[in-house]
Design a protein around this motif. Sequence first.
Motif, PDB file in Angstrom:
ATOM      1  N   ASP A  93       0.817  -1.200   0.000  1.00 11.93           N
ATOM      2  CA  ASP A  93       0.000   0.000   0.000  1.00 11.93           C
ATOM      3  C   ASP A  93       0.857   1.258   0.000  1.00 11.93           C
ATOM      4  OD1 ASP A  93      -2.295  -1.520   0.085  1.00 11.93           O
ATOM      5  OD2 ASP A  93      -2.737  -1.133   2.193  1.00 11.93           O
ATOM      6  N   LYS A  94       0.239   2.344  -0.394  1.00 14.72           N
ATOM      7  CA  LYS A  94       0.858   3.664  -0.353  1.00 14.72           C
ATOM      8  C   LYS A  94       1.120   4.045   1.104  1.00 14.72           C
ATOM      9  CE  LYS A  94      -0.367   8.379  -1.803  1.00 14.72           C
ATOM     10  NZ  LYS A  94       0.207   9.082  -0.695  1.00 14.72           N
ATOM     11  N   THR A  95       2.232   4.731   1.334  1.00 19.28           N
ATOM     12  CA  THR A  95       2.522   5.296   2.650  1.00 19.28           C
ATOM     13  C   THR A  95       2.751   6.795   2.481  1.00 19.28           C
ATOM     14  OG1 THR A  95       4.942   5.131   2.591  1.00 19.28           O
ATOM     15  CG2 THR A  95       3.730   3.159   3.300  1.00 19.28           C
ATOM     16  N   LEU A  96       3.083   7.445   3.547  1.00 19.10           N
ATOM     17  CA  LEU A  96       3.389   8.864   3.496  1.00 19.10           C
ATOM     18  C   LEU A  96       4.577   9.145   2.568  1.00 19.10           C
ATOM     19  CD1 LEU A  96       2.600  11.604   4.709  1.00 19.10           C
ATOM     20  CD2 LEU A  96       4.196  11.157   6.568  1.00 19.10           C
ATOM     21  N   PHE A  97       5.510   8.161   2.463  1.00 27.16           N
ATOM     22  CA  PHE A  97       6.740   8.358   1.704  1.00 27.16           C
ATOM     23  C   PHE A  97       6.837   7.548   0.412  1.00 27.16           C
ATOM     24  CE2 PHE A  97       7.688   8.943   6.231  1.00 27.16           C
ATOM     25  CZ  PHE A  97       8.059  10.271   6.223  1.00 27.16           C
ATOM     26  N   THR A  98       5.957   6.566   0.224  1.00 29.41           N
ATOM     27  CA  THR A  98       6.070   5.688  -0.942  1.00 29.41           C
ATOM     28  C   THR A  98       4.718   5.497  -1.630  1.00 29.41           C
ATOM     29  OG1 THR A  98       5.687   3.674   0.340  1.00 29.41           O
ATOM     30  CG2 THR A  98       7.973   4.399   0.103  1.00 29.41           C
ATOM     31  N   PRO A  99       4.733   5.282  -2.943  1.00 29.05           N
ATOM     32  CA  PRO A  99       3.480   4.998  -3.648  1.00 29.05           C
ATOM     33  C   PRO A  99       3.076   3.536  -3.477  1.00 29.05           C
ATOM     34  CG  PRO A  99       5.291   4.944  -5.188  1.00 29.05           C
ATOM     35  CD  PRO A  99       5.876   5.354  -3.858  1.00 29.05           C
ATOM     36  N   GLU A 100       1.841   3.232  -3.806  1.00 28.36           N
ATOM     37  CA  GLU A 100       1.389   1.845  -3.874  1.00 28.36           C
ATOM     38  C   GLU A 100       2.189   1.148  -4.960  1.00 28.36           C
ATOM     39  OE1 GLU A 100      -2.680  -0.600  -4.961  1.00 28.36           O
ATOM     40  OE2 GLU A 100      -2.440   1.457  -5.668  1.00 28.36           O
ATOM     41  N   GLY A 101       2.404  -0.166  -4.817  1.00 26.52           N
ATOM     42  CA  GLY A 101       3.151  -0.845  -5.855  1.00 26.52           C
ATOM     43  C   GLY A 101       3.183  -2.347  -5.721  1.00 26.52           C
ATOM     44  N   TYR A 102       4.036  -2.939  -6.547  1.00 30.31           N
ATOM     45  CA  TYR A 102       4.149  -4.392  -6.647  1.00 30.31           C
ATOM     46  C   TYR A 102       5.610  -4.793  -6.783  1.00 30.31           C
ATOM     47  CZ  TYR A 102      -0.742  -3.788  -7.892  1.00 30.31           C
ATOM     48  OH  TYR A 102      -2.057  -3.426  -7.883  1.00 30.31           O
ATOM     49  N   ASP A 103       5.917  -5.966  -6.258  1.00 32.07           N
ATOM     50  CA  ASP A 103       7.224  -6.588  -6.447  1.00 32.07           C
ATOM     51  C   ASP A 103       7.022  -8.046  -6.826  1.00 32.07           C
ATOM     52  OD1 ASP A 103       8.879  -4.410  -5.663  1.00 32.07           O
ATOM     53  OD2 ASP A 103       8.725  -4.974  -3.551  1.00 32.07           O
ATOM     54  N   VAL A 104       7.873  -8.542  -7.702  1.00 35.84           N
ATOM     55  CA  VAL A 104       7.992  -9.982  -7.953  1.00 35.84           C
ATOM     56  C   VAL A 104       9.275 -10.388  -7.256  1.00 35.84           C
ATOM     57  CG1 VAL A 104       8.349 -11.783  -9.676  1.00 35.84           C
ATOM     58  CG2 VAL A 104       6.779  -9.889 -10.157  1.00 35.84           C
ATOM     59  N   ILE A 105       9.161 -11.355  -6.343  1.00 34.19           N
ATOM     60  CA  ILE A 105      10.327 -11.778  -5.573  1.00 34.19           C
ATOM     61  C   ILE A 105      10.572 -13.266  -5.781  1.00 34.19           C
ATOM     62  CG2 ILE A 105      10.099  -9.923  -3.884  1.00 34.19           C
ATOM     63  CD1 ILE A 105       8.784 -11.914  -1.960  1.00 34.19           C
ATOM     64  N   SER A 106      11.836 -13.649  -5.587  1.00 22.48           N
ATOM     65  CA  SER A 106      12.228 -15.036  -5.816  1.00 22.48           C
ATOM     66  C   SER A 106      13.314 -15.430  -4.819  1.00 22.48           C
ATOM     67  CB  SER A 106      12.758 -15.189  -7.243  1.00 22.48           C
ATOM     68  OG  SER A 106      13.342 -16.462  -7.433  1.00 22.48           O
ATOM     69  N   ARG A 107      13.339 -16.701  -4.505  1.00 25.59           N
ATOM     70  CA  ARG A 107      14.398 -17.232  -3.642  1.00 25.59           C
ATOM     71  C   ARG A 107      15.745 -17.232  -4.387  1.00 25.59           C
ATOM     72  NH1 ARG A 107      12.937 -18.200   1.619  1.00 25.59           N
ATOM     73  NH2 ARG A 107      10.852 -19.049   1.788  1.00 25.59           N
ATOM     74  N   GLU A 108      15.696 -17.213  -5.712  1.00 23.34           N
ATOM     75  CA  GLU A 108      16.903 -17.211  -6.544  1.00 23.34           C
ATOM     76  C   GLU A 108      17.054 -15.851  -7.228  1.00 23.34           C
ATOM     77  OE1 GLU A 108      18.969 -19.782  -6.526  1.00 23.34           O
ATOM     78  OE2 GLU A 108      17.611 -20.948  -5.261  1.00 23.34           O
ATOM     79  N   LYS A 109      18.288 -15.460  -7.489  1.00 24.31           N
ATOM     80  CA  LYS A 109      18.551 -14.173  -8.133  1.00 24.31           C
ATOM     81  C   LYS A 109      18.088 -14.156  -9.591  1.00 24.31           C
ATOM     82  CE  LYS A 109      21.974 -10.678  -7.425  1.00 24.31           C
ATOM     83  NZ  LYS A 109      23.280 -10.339  -6.945  1.00 24.31           N
ATOM     84  N   THR A 110      18.102 -15.304 -10.218  1.00 25.09           N
ATOM     85  CA  THR A 110      17.560 -15.445 -11.573  1.00 25.09           C
ATOM     86  C   THR A 110      16.646 -16.664 -11.577  1.00 25.09           C
ATOM     87  OG1 THR A 110      19.424 -16.793 -12.301  1.00 25.09           O
ATOM     88  CG2 THR A 110      19.591 -14.426 -12.670  1.00 25.09           C
ATOM     89  N   ILE A 111      15.668 -16.641 -12.458  1.00 29.88           N
ATOM     90  CA  ILE A 111      14.726 -17.768 -12.523  1.00 29.88           C
ATOM     91  C   ILE A 111      14.688 -18.333 -13.936  1.00 29.88           C
ATOM     92  CG2 ILE A 111      13.309 -17.063 -10.564  1.00 29.88           C
ATOM     93  CD1 ILE A 111      11.336 -15.810 -12.506  1.00 29.88           C
ATOM     94  N   HIS A 112      14.294 -19.568 -14.011  1.00 31.33           N
ATOM     95  CA  HIS A 112      14.185 -20.275 -15.287  1.00 31.33           C
ATOM     96  C   HIS A 112      13.099 -19.607 -16.142  1.00 31.33           C
ATOM     97  CE1 HIS A 112      13.284 -23.536 -18.097  1.00 31.33           C
ATOM     98  NE2 HIS A 112      14.530 -23.930 -17.860  1.00 31.33           N
ATOM     99  N   PRO A 113      13.295 -19.528 -17.456  1.00 32.20           N
ATOM    100  CA  PRO A 113      12.305 -18.901 -18.343  1.00 32.20           C
ATOM    101  C   PRO A 113      10.900 -19.500 -18.224  1.00 32.20           C
ATOM    102  CG  PRO A 113      14.355 -19.232 -19.525  1.00 32.20           C
ATOM    103  CD  PRO A 113      14.511 -19.904 -18.184  1.00 32.20           C
TER     104      PRO A 113
END
Length: 136
Positions: A93-113
């Motif tokens: 969610d949006k905060t006083l200092f940041t906009p609302e947004g999204y992240d894609v996260i992974s246990r690995e730094k790169t992922i299989h296609p």
Amino acid sequence: MEYDLSGKWYVLYSTFPMWLKGDKKNPSFHYGTPANGRFSDTVEYEQKGTIKKIEGTDTIQGTTFIWRGKFIKSRWEILYYNPKDGTAIIHFDKTLFTPEGYDVISREKTIHPTIEKELFIHLHDLGIKDKLIKIQ
């Protein structure tokens, strides 16, 4: 649904301006093991060759999480979670200092296609695929 978030997660795609400006590299989240509905949450990134940390605590509230740092708090939720592939899509969610947004996260730094393709299907279904930018 129970989520096993403990450990390190890399931010692969994001709408968060802090990651997209280019001066903060290699963002990751380090989630602690939950105890009594709470767990540690440390954001790490590299800036000018130095590792920086933002430390906070998450409180589990049903399917959402409330992150509290030194001066602010923020609500976030998991929109997609695949423990087998070690991937997740989170919304914050949006905060006083940041906009609302999204992240894609992974246990690995790169992922299989193939895994990336599956993530893109979910991002498309959520209507956010075109909003996310790959973290370099």
